[in-house]
Motif scaffolding. Structure first.
Motif, PDB file in Angstrom:
ATOM      1  N   MET D 389       0.801  -1.212   0.000  1.00 31.22           N
ATOM      2  CA  MET D 389       0.000   0.000   0.000  1.00 31.22           C
ATOM      3  C   MET D 389       0.839   1.269   0.000  1.00 31.22           C
ATOM      4  O   MET D 389       0.642   2.172   0.810  1.00 31.22           O
ATOM      5  N   SER D 390       1.804   1.340  -0.894  1.00 31.97           N
ATOM      6  CA  SER D 390       2.506   2.607  -1.173  1.00 31.97           C
ATOM      7  C   SER D 390       3.043   2.547  -2.588  1.00 31.97           C
ATOM      8  O   SER D 390       3.386   1.477  -3.088  1.00 31.97           O
ATOM      9  N   GLY D 391       3.088   3.684  -3.225  1.00 32.85           N
ATOM     10  CA  GLY D 391       3.745   3.773  -4.527  1.00 32.85           C
ATOM     11  C   GLY D 391       2.933   3.251  -5.696  1.00 32.85           C
ATOM     12  O   GLY D 391       3.454   3.158  -6.806  1.00 32.85           O
ATOM     13  N   GLN D 392       1.660   2.901  -5.478  1.00 30.94           N
ATOM     14  CA  GLN D 392       0.864   2.346  -6.563  1.00 30.94           C
ATOM     15  C   GLN D 392      -0.451   3.128  -6.691  1.00 30.94           C
ATOM     16  O   GLN D 392      -0.836   3.873  -5.807  1.00 30.94           O
ATOM     17  N   MET D 393      -1.109   2.930  -7.814  1.00 34.40           N
ATOM     18  CA  MET D 393      -2.396   3.574  -8.052  1.00 34.40           C
ATOM     19  C   MET D 393      -3.472   2.495  -8.205  1.00 34.40           C
ATOM     20  O   MET D 393      -3.191   1.384  -8.655  1.00 34.40           O
ATOM     21  N   VAL D 394      -4.699   2.852  -7.867  1.00 33.85           N
ATOM     22  CA  VAL D 394      -5.804   1.891  -7.913  1.00 33.85           C
ATOM     23  C   VAL D 394      -6.407   1.834  -9.316  1.00 33.85           C
ATOM     24  O   VAL D 394      -6.592   2.871  -9.954  1.00 33.85           O
ATOM     25  N   LEU D 395      -6.683   0.619  -9.766  1.00 36.11           N
ATOM     26  CA  LEU D 395      -7.454   0.406 -10.992  1.00 36.11           C
ATOM     27  C   LEU D 395      -8.714  -0.357 -10.628  1.00 36.11           C
ATOM     28  O   LEU D 395      -8.714  -1.198  -9.725  1.00 36.11           O
TER      29      LEU D 395
END
Lengths: 432, 432, 432, 432
Positions: D389-395
């Motif tokens: 839960m860091s450094g990513q974006m939700v799709l």
């Protein structure tokens, strides 16, 4: 524009000019203890040389104030636009950031002359501008002043990193950066109620950066926030408990950073026999338990909170708490000259939130993204904050190296989650 | 020891002391045109900051002369041994080479004080030493002097690279580095007969570095050597003929370097409209056809020779030719102060070999390996040359930035085949 | 052409065709123990997948024999020229070497079909060619055969590296690669006199690669050469004596490799409790003292020699010794199928030089540079050896994985000084 | 545990076992078109070889189901725990991810045997478990099934990348991946009202991953969402309008990626004369305007939205819209076998939101962070989602390669903002 401010009356206008001059002067005062040699070094790509900060802040006024507003203005040097543009794509090509430390010329003295020349032109502009022109120029001067204040903090962060790379470990300024005070452990939890629906973001009274708005409603449920910052003594316990060796405490990216960077303690901590020493702008000293810990990354703050059975507050929670707390206790900021976070004053009464503004920037649990309906201002100045809204985490509060009056409860600072050279620390939160 | 010299009589002893003092003084003169800011920058790992050169040459005397030979000597600063040791494993840990540019302290002024203190101690040693002690110390002083002369050349190579990284392209010293002379093209071939079996290597009369010996026999067959260096004008033709675009001209490693480094011309050449400009220590000027080309790598020299239907001479061939030629025509070296190779003097009669010592170091076809029966001296000083005998190519001659008297026909200089920041050029050879 | 051979009589012609077919067949036999999965992997940029070797050797015949000499020949697949060209710039663009392991198609089966199709076309060419054509083609077929033999050795070196990267440590072929024999320690010195002026290089009788000539005179002074190779047992003593921890034993580049690569023993050695295990093509076994050490770099060989108070022979010395020794004792090469160097046969009488051809390639002290008057053949085939003549060191002898008859005393193998995946070992020399 | 599900009745239990078996079978069906060679390659660190996916999903059942729950169970191979653990720190050491492509053994056939053996043990467990044991095991089997479904999608993403690195551009499965349909341009805006305070997150009925909860209230203001996905034709206009050349459209990190990666179009697009071709799992075809664009990064999606005068929806907005839309129109997912997004069916009536589940994963404006009060389950299974839960974006949504029934409106997929090898596209939103 990147900073927004309400309409200006005469008092406000006078204040802007006064702040401008004081800020320009303070930058030179901050560079004064440094030798010319110190002002050239770039110790990593994130760091800029002192003389670059002095020149870049000057270029900012030249580019966004003098060139468009002072008739017939000619830049001091044709190459400075290339050398001292930081990241404004719309202004033109610029010198690559990682190579700032290769540039020995202009010398420190020539940079001083550049600053003086631009200051004279700013004076000329203020003297000759008519009312309409002043109305257009004053907000830009205010933005340039705020911008230069940010670089004053960067200048100190950066020179600290530079000196830390020298085995001689020079001090920026001799003198005590550490106050001897009793350790007020443990911290107390303060319950924050809030309204179910609460507005956050800047309300438009006085200066704010564009990223602090638009003001908008959020849902904040009751939670608890620690009354003070996490300290060096508490962090020592975390280290001794294997905090840097237990993968289960860390985000995956954070654990990768621990491994690749070899982190075993906050930045600027060194093993010293059985204990640790800490490098400050005043030199090296042993770990001092009651002093707030500083120079930890988001990943470390997050892991510490998990280890402590707590969490970091969201930026909305922090703002709601800081707004209700008043945050008026006289912060430890640049004006105080300590250049390091200070232990909690025993005189501060229990029950409230201390150390909110000043001491250290506090990592929050929030990724740095635009507020709802945020749009950056048009033109190059719109690059100021907007284009950095990915890959970073929000910090709130302000630090011991932040110029007085520069920060406020709505202020959104941001750094990549692995960054450690900012004066960043943490305060714990927990669910009720 | 790394340098070897015959027994010393009084004249020789006096000459050593005189050279020592002149050399120490000249280093400071070479640094004098530079601002403190200039002396800090390290523009690539191969480059060292000016003030590092000034300090390292001083540390050399401190470590190899004062510490073992001046009773009760205490180092000027306990950390300098760590900061200013270049590569002597047996002397102890040292500061990593690529980080020399991060060290702003000691300042230039403090380095000046360091030099003065060590000079005073050397004087004291010379005054107080008895005969036996002098006999032990003088060869070390001679070696330290020769070592410092090497660093004078490095200092100039390095500051040229530093300045070339600055878009302002500062000049080290204003003034003409280029002499207007007629272009004596084309070069003539000079036949070198030699004896079938010829000795090469230093004969032991006067100072030489350890890698110049042992003197030994080699077979050298008759060949031809060009009477002068390859020029900028000739190189321009090579460029225009697609020299940097034709893989078949290049060694495989060289072609890889062309691609990865983006080479399209010698180092310090820049496209300037239809032509090229060349950056010199005296500033930037257009390509000048009769001037010898400089700052080419071995790979480029090798490709050029192949393109020209010729080859590079071996180091033995070069030495045999230079020895027979006498090499006494008054070289363009540091004493002349031109700081750049010069066109061939039209007054030089045809038929001989010109430009042998001075102007540019000449790449040879020989890999840098030990001579038969070579053994380095024991102890740390044995690291001076011996441990570098792989991965490099030999250059012969000397350059416009080499201190007078420093080089000789047996002198073996060496650089990696892709290096371009030395004052390296070439002279063609061919089989008969 | 890259390989040179004397005029061909009928016997020689028949031998060439016989060798061609046997070699083509043997490549497939060498691949037979491998699963399709094994043949795809590229474990580092230096390594090529098995099926790439099988295809590239086929492409060589297609490009240099069939395309120019078989009328109307059309390539088997239009993309194979791009995929299976190794490094011939003059033949056209090619697939980047480090990406060979990304190519799953053509499959192993399709590569087998490619090989069969080209073999059929070669048969057709041999059947239909007239005398003149045969005279032109046979030397190319011989070169292609020699080329494929080199790749047979590479195939085995490469698959060994591939398997070594798998924690399961698969064996290429089960069975004993190690012979139990008494340890004939220590080695004896054999005095090599030679003539003062001796010719080296290939004399033109039979096949040789271009880099083995021109034959030329050299000066070789009397020296001593060890009668056998350095063994695993001897290397163990070097390791235990801190060989990998003492900077003074190493060339500077070698010491840097020790640090950056973390070398503590030869490649394929692993700590196994108190001792070491060694990975072979037959699986993993404990260190075996009498077996020659293999998979050491030039840097390690050089450091070992220095530690042993000896040195490596030059390539000329090695050749003179091997020529006088006759080198006819029935080498341990690919035909024997041991796939690993073997202990010295106790039956070999003392006084001579054993293990010269076969077992391991022997590092020499010589940098790989062209012989005097060397010129590569014109055209793409001239890239075969000539363009690699920088940055590498010469090895002599041949190895346990070298096809029988492939090597000879004048054969010049070459690898970069840090390479360890070849079957490279060493024999000591010393001055008299 | 990482997935949460409501109490199980008999029907649900039967469904879990049925899904388990169908999913296990489908993995092998997906691998069936591939040669053994195809199943070995790892074309970049993010990609895993096909046979690794087949083995890792099997290891998951072995580790989290069989080892703790089947009495006396012994792992099929002692090394597989090391080789096929993906990232579970608490389970023990594991093979480094970037080296998965170096492992040729176990072969594909051996992996097939591994799968069969574990399937047999799962059958045994299901047959022998008592009620209590079944109650403990079934949720784990469900999680393992869902996990394997995720890897089915990864298997297809990964093999597409592998094949794209081969100049032969092999197709995974021949046949039309593209449907010819009229281009329904432009898209229409659909107004989403929502309630001022709306719950989001999974409601606990049926299976969900841990990161989909806890369900919690959010504020969502009215906004507009496009009725369909952005298409290849629309993206072409963006490209032609200089979309990849205008810094002002991009986040700073995105612009850096454009420069360093050389992006000029979505991944798998290639210049083809004046137009573009697109590589699909069915081979290469020209750009097809009505087909939704896929294989764009978050940075590209964000820049496109800015260029289009719109923005990306937040994940909460998307969920509210998808929930109200019903999302039941029969998605283009793995069951349909097209393996590529499809143009909007003209039969779909206007006014609603189409293409919500299936076709492409839709980038949202939301950073992937934990929901309020999220805590991962204890033990290794807690690493499933939480530590990323860091450094990513939700799709959101699901793609044409997502197994049927695997996704739902609350499903939170996540990738780093520069990732392009997932089947990721976008749908526009805007403020009212």
């Amino acid at each position: 524009m990147a900073g927004v401010s309400t309409p200006l009356d005469a008092d406000r206008a006078a204040a802007i000019v006064r702040d401008l001059r004081a800020t320009r002067r303070r930058t030179e005062e901050l560079a004064a203890p440094l030798a010319p040699e110190d002002q050239v070094v770039q110790s990593m790509p994130d760091v800029s040389p002192t003389k670059w900060h002095r020149a870049h802040t000057t270029w900012f006024f030249e580019t966004f104030v003098l060139a468009p507003h002072l008739p017939g203005y000619r830049p001091v040097h044709e190459a400075y636009g290339y050398l001292f543009n930081s990241y404004y794509e719309q202004v033109g090509d610029r010198h690559p950031r990682p190579q700032r430390g290769l540039i020995s010329r202009p010398t420190c003295e020539e940079v001083g002359e550049y600053r003086a020349a631009v200051d004279r032109s700013l004076d000329e502009l203020l003297e000759t501008a008519d009312e309409a022109e002043r109305a257009a120029v004053l907000p830009l001067l205010e933005l340039g002043t705020q911008h230069e204040q940010q670089h004053q903090e960067l200048l100190l962060m950066d020179i600290k990193h530079v000196f830390s790379c020298n085995p001689l470990r020079p001090a920026y300024r001799l003198g005590t950066t550490t106050t001897s005070r009793p350790d007020r452990a443990p911290s107390r939890w303060v319950r924050i109620e809030g309204e179910p629906i609460t507005p956050v973001g800047h309300d438009g009274r006085g200066f704010a950066f564009d990223n602090e708005g638009p003001r908008h409603d959020v849902l904040v449920r009751p939670f608890e926030l620690a009354d003070r910052l996490v300290t060096e003594g508490e962090w020592r316990v975390f280290v001794d408990d294997g905090g840097y060796e237990r993968a289960e405490l860390w985000l995956s990216e954070g654990w990768a950073a621990v491994q690749s960077e070899g982190w075993t303690a906050p930045s600027y901590w060194d093993r010293d026999g059985d204990g640790w020493s800490v490098f400050t702008l005043g030199g090296t000293r042993p770990v001092h338990d009651p002093t707030p810990v500083v120079h930890v990354s988001f990943f470390e703050a997050d892991a510490y909170a998990r280890w402590a059975g707590a969490r970091l507050p969201t930026e909305e929670e922090w703002e709601v708490a800081a707004t209700s707390a008043g945050a008026g206790e006289g912060p430890n900021d640049l004006a105080g000259g300590r250049l390091h976070p200070q232990p909690l004053d025993p005189a501060v009464p229990e029950g409230g939130l201390a150390q909110l503004l000043g001491d250290v920037w506090e990592w929050t649990a929030s990724a740095y993204r635009p507020y709802p309906r945020f749009t950056p201002p048009p033109g190059a100045i719109g690059e100021y904050n907007g284009k950095f809204m990915s890959g970073q985490m929000v910090l709130r509060g302000g630090a011991c190296v932040t110029p007085s009056g520069h920060t406020r409860p709505t202020y959104r600072n941001f750094f990549p989650p692995a960054a450690r050279w900012a004066f960043s620390g943490l305060r714990l939160a927990r669910d009720i």
